[in-house]
Design a protein around this motif. Structure first.
Motif, PDB file in Angstrom:
ATOM      1  N   GLU A   1      43.149  34.895 -25.625  1.00 43.18           N
ATOM      2  CA  GLU A   1      43.683  35.245 -24.467  1.00 43.18           C
ATOM      3  C   GLU A   1      43.688  36.801 -23.930  1.00 43.18           C
ATOM      4  N   ASN A   2      43.776  36.998 -22.742  1.00 40.82           N
ATOM      5  CA  ASN A   2      43.865  38.254 -22.350  1.00 40.82           C
ATOM      6  C   ASN A   2      43.239  39.503 -23.123  1.00 40.82           C
ATOM      7  N   SER A   3      42.168  39.236 -23.892  1.00 41.66           N
ATOM      8  CA  SER A   3      41.508  40.284 -24.884  1.00 41.66           C
ATOM      9  C   SER A   3      40.099  40.218 -24.414  1.00 41.66           C
ATOM     10  N   SER A   4      39.490  41.289 -24.969  1.00 44.57           N
ATOM     11  CA  SER A   4      38.046  41.631 -24.955  1.00 44.57           C
ATOM     12  C   SER A   4      37.397  42.181 -26.335  1.00 44.57           C
ATOM     13  N   MET A   5      36.024  42.087 -26.296  1.00 49.69           N
ATOM     14  CA  MET A   5      35.439  42.453 -27.604  1.00 49.69           C
ATOM     15  C   MET A   5      34.411  43.379 -27.199  1.00 49.69           C
ATOM     16  N   SER A   6      33.759  44.394 -27.857  1.00 55.62           N
ATOM     17  CA  SER A   6      32.704  45.246 -27.552  1.00 55.62           C
ATOM     18  C   SER A   6      31.709  44.837 -28.697  1.00 55.62           C
ATOM     19  N   ILE A   7      30.462  44.555 -28.457  1.00 56.43           N
ATOM     20  CA  ILE A   7      29.253  44.138 -29.582  1.00 56.43           C
ATOM     21  C   ILE A   7      28.381  45.266 -29.516  1.00 56.43           C
ATOM     22  N   ASP A   8      28.020  46.112 -30.562  1.00 57.79           N
ATOM     23  CA  ASP A   8      27.242  47.122 -30.474  1.00 57.79           C
ATOM     24  C   ASP A   8      25.671  46.662 -30.951  1.00 57.79           C
ATOM     25  N   LEU A   9      24.906  46.538 -30.005  1.00 60.84           N
ATOM     26  CA  LEU A   9      23.578  46.409 -30.335  1.00 60.84           C
ATOM     27  C   LEU A   9      22.726  47.542 -30.814  1.00 60.84           C
ATOM     28  N   GLY A  10      23.340  48.644 -31.234  1.00 64.75           N
ATOM     29  CA  GLY A  10      22.698  49.809 -31.680  1.00 64.75           C
ATOM     30  C   GLY A  10      22.561  50.877 -30.571  1.00 64.75           C
ATOM     31  N   ASN A  11      21.612  50.584 -29.543  1.00 64.70           N
ATOM     32  CA  ASN A  11      21.524  51.324 -28.412  1.00 64.70           C
ATOM     33  C   ASN A  11      22.426  50.950 -27.119  1.00 64.70           C
ATOM     34  N   ARG A  12      23.148  50.043 -27.216  1.00 68.68           N
ATOM     35  CA  ARG A  12      23.768  49.433 -26.026  1.00 68.68           C
ATOM     36  C   ARG A  12      24.927  48.559 -26.492  1.00 68.68           C
ATOM     37  N   ILE A  13      26.109  48.624 -25.709  1.00 67.42           N
ATOM     38  CA  ILE A  13      27.308  48.056 -25.952  1.00 67.42           C
ATOM     39  C   ILE A  13      27.317  46.842 -24.969  1.00 67.42           C
TER      40      ILE A  13
END
Ligand SMILES: [Zn+2]
Length: 323
Positions: free
Chosen positions: A171-183
């Protein structure tokens, strides 16, 4: 509570909405044909071929989603209600890229967004909200029954088994996923329809996937299926404030929208909040409030005659009475 609301929902949905026969689903998962639309390099939305025609008339549209192609692989948004539609999505991906689907996210636990998880390649990493996982763990069998009732028998729902997620968003959080050339960013903006609602944001292309909190263009309106008018309104305002002017939005059930298209939905919920608050202050009962707050200016959505008086106004009344 969620569960009870859904039961009420089935009954009302099938018997009160005059334009749906008890045996006919609002859209048929055996007939829907999906197409993809390229937004920019490596970024695609997918939605039913008849979406643009139906959404303009305020008619129900099947589920939408998308996929993002990165150097490392593909990020998929939504896995659909059954094998047939899931395979269509996989085919649209194949036509755009020969890379593997590395990640798949469900914007909510709703079956039309998540049942297809079981047809993903075993190596695909599934991302879900913690509350979506909790809901499925507790209510899957009843949810499946509800979906069969709503979308019909022999639509490939009978064979669905739950698939556990690999990554959970709290809840109330976020996450970044790195696809190499883009987030890719996966964001919980707060309660938006189910309490387990994820928005997918691609900063390099300014594209947002919303899931069901935004169904599609005007005249569709939000469904307060699990209540929480005040929080839902505040979450949608947060989403609006977050977006740059030229952002593109893929809703839960329709084609590509612009930022300003969100205003209709926010204004609708704000008007409900203002009008129902006034009615409560005047001491009106729920029944009197439903009659008074008819909000004809927001009419046009085919399901308005049910969603507004039977679902949204009672939800708002209950929520505001508490506060
Ligand atoms: Zn949906």
């Amino acid at each position: 509570m969620l569960h009870l609301n859904k039961k009420i929902f089935i009954v009302l949905f099938l018997f009160i909405s005059g334009f749906v026969l008890a045996t006919e689903p609002v859209w048929d998962a055996n007939k829907v044909i999906l197409k993809s639309e390229k937004i920019t390099s490596g970024v695609y939305a997918y939605y039913p071929t008849n979406a643009k025609e139906l959404e303009k008339k305020g008619l129900a549209v099947a589920t939408s989603g998308g996929f993002i192609i990165g150097n490392k692989g593909i990020f998929l948004i939504e896995t659909m209600i059954n094998k047939r539609l899931h395979k269509q999505v996989q085919q649209l991906i194949k036509e755009a890229s020969n890379k593997r689907v590395l990640y798949a996210v469900n914007t909510s636990f709703h079956g039309d967004h998540s049942y297809g998880n079981m047809y993903l390649n075993k190596n695909t990493i599934i991302i879900q909200h913690q509350n979506a996982k909790n809901y499925i763990a507790k209510h899957f069998e009843n949810d499946k029954k509800f979906m069969i009732n709503t979308f019909g028998k022999n639509r490939g729902i009978e064979e669905i088994v739950p698939t556990l997620p690999d990554i959970l968003i709290q809840e109330n959080s976020s996450m970044s996923i790195d696809l190499g050339n883009r987030i890719v960013e996966i964001i919980d903006f707060g309660f938006a329809q189910t309490g387990g609602d994820l928005f997918i944001w691609l900063p390099d292309s300014k594209v947002l996937w919303t899931g069901n909190p935004i169904i599609t263009f005007k005249p569709s309106v939000p469904w307060l299926l699990d209540g929480h008018l005040v929080e839902t309104l505040s979450s949608l305002k947060k989403v609006y404030a977050f977006l740059p002017k030229d952002a593109k939005i893929i809703p839960g059930h329709g084609s590509i929208m612009q930022k300003e298209d969100l205003k209709w939905h926010i204004n609708y919920l704000q008007t409900i909040k203002d009008e129902v608050s006034k009615a409560i202050k005047e001491g009106l009962s729920l029944e009197e409030t439903v009659k008074k707050v008819s909000m004809e200016e927001f009419k046009g959505y085919a399901l308005f005659g049910w969603v507004h008086p039977k679902l949204n106004i009672p939800a708002a009344y209950k929520d505001l009475k508490k506060k």
